[in-house]
Write a protein that holds these residues in place. Structure first.
Motif, PDB file in Angstrom:
ATOM      1  N   THR A  83      49.854 -81.500  47.362  1.00 40.21           N
ATOM      2  CA  THR A  83      49.604 -82.631  46.467  1.00 40.21           C
ATOM      3  C   THR A  83      48.654 -82.192  45.368  1.00 40.21           C
ATOM      4  O   THR A  83      47.597 -81.626  45.645  1.00 40.21           O
ATOM      5  CB  THR A  83      48.974 -83.809  47.241  1.00 40.21           C
ATOM      6  OG1 THR A  83      49.860 -84.204  48.296  1.00 40.21           O
ATOM      7  CG2 THR A  83      48.733 -84.999  46.317  1.00 40.21           C
ATOM      8  N   GLU A  84      49.018 -82.443  44.120  1.00 39.55           N
ATOM      9  CA  GLU A  84      48.200 -82.017  42.991  1.00 39.55           C
ATOM     10  C   GLU A  84      47.132 -83.059  42.665  1.00 39.55           C
ATOM     11  O   GLU A  84      47.430 -84.244  42.500  1.00 39.55           O
ATOM     12  CB  GLU A  84      49.067 -81.783  41.759  1.00 39.55           C
ATOM     13  CG  GLU A  84      50.013 -80.605  41.888  1.00 39.55           C
ATOM     14  CD  GLU A  84      50.723 -80.286  40.591  1.00 39.55           C
ATOM     15  OE1 GLU A  84      50.526 -81.025  39.602  1.00 39.55           O
ATOM     16  OE2 GLU A  84      51.467 -79.296  40.571  1.00 39.55           O
ATOM     17  N   VAL A  85      45.882 -82.587  42.563  1.00 40.21           N
ATOM     18  CA  VAL A  85      44.775 -83.440  42.139  1.00 40.21           C
ATOM     19  C   VAL A  85      44.010 -82.727  41.034  1.00 40.21           C
ATOM     20  O   VAL A  85      44.228 -81.542  40.759  1.00 40.21           O
ATOM     21  CB  VAL A  85      43.822 -83.772  43.313  1.00 40.21           C
ATOM     22  CG1 VAL A  85      44.572 -84.458  44.445  1.00 40.21           C
ATOM     23  CG2 VAL A  85      43.105 -82.523  43.821  1.00 40.21           C
ATOM     24  N   ILE A  86      43.111 -83.459  40.409  1.00 42.85           N
ATOM     25  CA  ILE A  86      42.249 -82.886  39.377  1.00 42.85           C
ATOM     26  C   ILE A  86      40.796 -83.125  39.757  1.00 42.85           C
ATOM     27  O   ILE A  86      40.444 -84.182  40.290  1.00 42.85           O
ATOM     28  CB  ILE A  86      42.531 -83.509  37.986  1.00 42.85           C
ATOM     29  CG1 ILE A  86      41.594 -82.921  36.929  1.00 42.85           C
ATOM     30  CG2 ILE A  86      42.436 -85.029  38.020  1.00 42.85           C
ATOM     31  CD1 ILE A  86      41.904 -83.373  35.513  1.00 42.85           C
ATOM     32  N   ILE A  87      39.970 -82.126  39.518  1.00 45.93           N
ATOM     33  CA  ILE A  87      38.516 -82.269  39.610  1.00 45.93           C
ATOM     34  C   ILE A  87      37.961 -81.802  38.271  1.00 45.93           C
ATOM     35  O   ILE A  87      38.200 -80.661  37.863  1.00 45.93           O
ATOM     36  CB  ILE A  87      37.917 -81.434  40.755  1.00 45.93           C
ATOM     37  CG1 ILE A  87      38.600 -81.754  42.082  1.00 45.93           C
ATOM     38  CG2 ILE A  87      36.413 -81.687  40.860  1.00 45.93           C
ATOM     39  CD1 ILE A  87      38.181 -80.841  43.223  1.00 45.93           C
ATOM     40  N   GLY A  88      37.261 -82.673  37.590  1.00 46.13           N
ATOM     41  CA  GLY A  88      36.742 -82.333  36.273  1.00 46.13           C
ATOM     42  C   GLY A  88      35.261 -82.640  36.149  1.00 46.13           C
ATOM     43  O   GLY A  88      34.725 -83.490  36.866  1.00 46.13           O
ATOM     44  N   VAL A 109      50.715 -83.993  35.849  1.00 47.67           N
ATOM     45  CA  VAL A 109      51.061 -84.954  34.804  1.00 47.67           C
ATOM     46  C   VAL A 109      50.538 -86.347  35.122  1.00 47.67           C
ATOM     47  O   VAL A 109      50.396 -87.191  34.240  1.00 47.67           O
ATOM     48  CB  VAL A 109      52.592 -85.016  34.600  1.00 47.67           C
ATOM     49  CG1 VAL A 109      53.112 -83.682  34.115  1.00 47.67           C
ATOM     50  CG2 VAL A 109      53.297 -85.433  35.879  1.00 47.67           C
ATOM     51  N   PHE A 110      50.219 -86.622  36.402  1.00 50.97           N
ATOM     52  CA  PHE A 110      49.800 -87.963  36.793  1.00 50.97           C
ATOM     53  C   PHE A 110      48.483 -88.373  36.150  1.00 50.97           C
ATOM     54  O   PHE A 110      48.258 -89.545  35.870  1.00 50.97           O
ATOM     55  CB  PHE A 110      49.671 -88.056  38.317  1.00 50.97           C
ATOM     56  CG  PHE A 110      50.979 -87.948  39.035  1.00 50.97           C
ATOM     57  CD1 PHE A 110      51.876 -88.996  39.034  1.00 50.97           C
ATOM     58  CD2 PHE A 110      51.320 -86.785  39.699  1.00 50.97           C
ATOM     59  CE1 PHE A 110      53.090 -88.896  39.692  1.00 50.97           C
ATOM     60  CE2 PHE A 110      52.530 -86.675  40.360  1.00 50.97           C
ATOM     61  CZ  PHE A 110      53.416 -87.731  40.353  1.00 50.97           C
ATOM     62  N   VAL A 111      47.582 -87.412  35.935  1.00 47.48           N
ATOM     63  CA  VAL A 111      46.279 -87.772  35.386  1.00 47.48           C
ATOM     64  C   VAL A 111      46.423 -88.346  33.980  1.00 47.48           C
ATOM     65  O   VAL A 111      45.680 -89.243  33.579  1.00 47.48           O
ATOM     66  CB  VAL A 111      45.315 -86.564  35.406  1.00 47.48           C
ATOM     67  CG1 VAL A 111      45.736 -85.490  34.413  1.00 47.48           C
ATOM     68  CG2 VAL A 111      43.894 -87.018  35.121  1.00 47.48           C
ATOM     69  N   GLU A 112      47.398 -87.859  33.210  1.00 45.77           N
ATOM     70  CA  GLU A 112      47.615 -88.382  31.866  1.00 45.77           C
ATOM     71  C   GLU A 112      48.434 -89.669  31.892  1.00 45.77           C
ATOM     72  O   GLU A 112      48.198 -90.583  31.106  1.00 45.77           O
ATOM     73  CB  GLU A 112      48.317 -87.326  31.008  1.00 45.77           C
ATOM     74  CG  GLU A 112      47.492 -86.061  30.802  1.00 45.77           C
ATOM     75  CD  GLU A 112      48.228 -85.034  29.968  1.00 45.77           C
ATOM     76  OE1 GLU A 112      49.345 -85.342  29.500  1.00 45.77           O
ATOM     77  OE2 GLU A 112      47.692 -83.932  29.783  1.00 45.77           O
ATOM     78  N   ALA A 113      49.396 -89.747  32.815  1.00 46.52           N
ATOM     79  CA  ALA A 113      50.289 -90.902  32.842  1.00 46.52           C
ATOM     80  C   ALA A 113      49.657 -92.119  33.515  1.00 46.52           C
ATOM     81  O   ALA A 113      49.872 -93.253  33.079  1.00 46.52           O
ATOM     82  CB  ALA A 113      51.590 -90.531  33.559  1.00 46.52           C
ATOM     83  N   LEU A 114      48.867 -91.897  34.567  1.00 44.00           N
ATOM     84  CA  LEU A 114      48.367 -93.015  35.369  1.00 44.00           C
ATOM     85  C   LEU A 114      46.871 -93.272  35.209  1.00 44.00           C
ATOM     86  O   LEU A 114      46.396 -94.358  35.532  1.00 44.00           O
ATOM     87  CB  LEU A 114      48.675 -92.761  36.853  1.00 44.00           C
ATOM     88  CG  LEU A 114      50.150 -92.550  37.209  1.00 44.00           C
ATOM     89  CD1 LEU A 114      50.299 -92.306  38.701  1.00 44.00           C
ATOM     90  CD2 LEU A 114      50.989 -93.754  36.787  1.00 44.00           C
ATOM     91  N   HIS A 115      46.112 -92.275  34.764  1.00 43.31           N
ATOM     92  CA  HIS A 115      44.656 -92.414  34.602  1.00 43.31           C
ATOM     93  C   HIS A 115      44.001 -92.918  35.892  1.00 43.31           C
ATOM     94  O   HIS A 115      43.098 -93.749  35.857  1.00 43.31           O
ATOM     95  CB  HIS A 115      44.328 -93.352  33.438  1.00 43.31           C
ATOM     96  CG  HIS A 115      44.933 -92.929  32.141  1.00 43.31           C
ATOM     97  ND1 HIS A 115      44.483 -91.840  31.423  1.00 43.31           N
ATOM     98  CD2 HIS A 115      45.980 -93.438  31.436  1.00 43.31           C
ATOM     99  CE1 HIS A 115      45.220 -91.704  30.326  1.00 43.31           C
ATOM    100  NE2 HIS A 115      46.134 -92.647  30.316  1.00 43.31           N
ATOM    101  N   ASP A 116      44.482 -92.422  37.015  1.00 45.48           N
ATOM    102  CA  ASP A 116      43.979 -92.858  38.319  1.00 45.48           C
ATOM    103  C   ASP A 116      42.849 -91.926  38.739  1.00 45.48           C
ATOM    104  O   ASP A 116      43.057 -90.965  39.481  1.00 45.48           O
ATOM    105  CB  ASP A 116      45.128 -92.841  39.333  1.00 45.48           C
ATOM    106  CG  ASP A 116      44.721 -93.395  40.688  1.00 45.48           C
ATOM    107  OD1 ASP A 116      43.638 -94.014  40.770  1.00 45.48           O
ATOM    108  OD2 ASP A 116      45.475 -93.208  41.659  1.00 45.48           O
ATOM    109  N   VAL A 117      41.638 -92.210  38.243  1.00 46.32           N
ATOM    110  CA  VAL A 117      40.497 -91.333  38.500  1.00 46.32           C
ATOM    111  C   VAL A 117      39.274 -92.152  38.887  1.00 46.32           C
ATOM    112  O   VAL A 117      39.200 -93.356  38.626  1.00 46.32           O
ATOM    113  CB  VAL A 117      40.156 -90.461  37.267  1.00 46.32           C
ATOM    114  CG1 VAL A 117      41.304 -89.529  36.923  1.00 46.32           C
ATOM    115  CG2 VAL A 117      39.793 -91.328  36.068  1.00 46.32           C
TER     116      VAL A 117
END
Length: 248
Positions: free
Chosen positions: A133-138, A156-164
């Motif tokens: 599963t792809e996640v982002i840590i920034g 691509v989900f971070v840009e499409a869904l902004h679920d952060v």
């Protein structure tokens, strides 16, 4: 600075890790580091990264692919091209030596065309990672609160869904645990529609270690972006496929 992956508690990392990273950063200029340079720091702090080799020629890339094992990924190696996919400077699932040679020429040519002034050292040959599963840590710097850490669905989900979700650094283990529960896409981590649950313990460790790296070196690190971090099935860990660190 090349060591085995660290597995110490991120709350009590030995001083030699912090010092080694400080020395590594000392002579780095302001601006973006290369992906490989960024991953050296991540690895030093015990964060899993892809097996990879920077290569300055097509033949070196072929040799690296043999060592890593096919299939491989090939990316341009440049601190000036941050969005490599947009530049046509990434090739995936290269299955043999001929494909690697062809990809080397294509990737470097596309990168030069995309940004003629870019500093290009060659390419990065990287293992091909499947599943997870792809996640982002920034990490970024808020003008009022200082360094903050963000976690959410990656790719691509971070840009499409902004679920952060976000925290001010430094953070502790309960902060990281709560961050996992705050995103709407948490079902993807728990196991969804027959998918096995993700390795949440490894993900929590990664969040803590990215936060610790950014906080320890807050005088140099302006921002960080680990996207995607692939979290494998429970018990199998997590691995950064791409990373960006910008220095001040």
């Amino acid at each position: 600075m090349k060591r085995e992956d660290r597995r110490e508690d991120p709350d009590i990392l030995p001083g030699d890790i912090v010092k080694a990273a400080e020395i590594y950063l000392r002579d780095k200029p302001a601006g973006a580091m290369t992906e490989h340079e960024a991953k050296v720091l991540l690895r030093e702090y015990g964060i899993g990264v892809t097996e990879e080799r920077p290569c300055a020629s097509a033949e070196a890339a072929v040799a690296a692919a043999r060592e890593i094992g096919f299939p491989v990924v090939l990316k341009v190696d440049s601190p000036d091209i941050l969005h490599k996919t947009d530049a046509g400077a990434v090739r995936l699932n290269l299955a043999d030596e001929a494909a690697v040679r062809q990809a080397y020429d294509q990737v470097t040519a596309n990168a030069k065309k995309h940004k003629p002034s870019a500093r290009i050292s060659g390419v990065l040959v990287q293992e091909m990672v499947a599943g997870g599963t792809e996640v982002i840590i920034g990490v970024s710097r808020d003008p009022h609160f200082g360094p903050t850490i963000v976690f959410g669905l990656g790719g691509v989900f971070v840009e499409a869904l902004h679920d952060v979700t976000m925290r001010i650094l430094p953070i502790e283990r309960p902060d990281a645990e709560h961050m996992l529960e705050e995103i709407q896409g948490k079902k993807l981590l728990k196991g969804f529609r027959g998918r096995p649950p993700a390795d949440e313990l490894a993900l929590i460790e990664a969040i803590l270690r990215v936060g610790r790296l950014a906080h320890d070196h807050r005088e140099r690190i302006l921002e960080m972006d680990v996207n995607p971090l692939v979290v494998f099935d429970k018990g199998r860990g997590a691995k950064a496929l791409d990373a960006l660190i910008v220095l001040k």
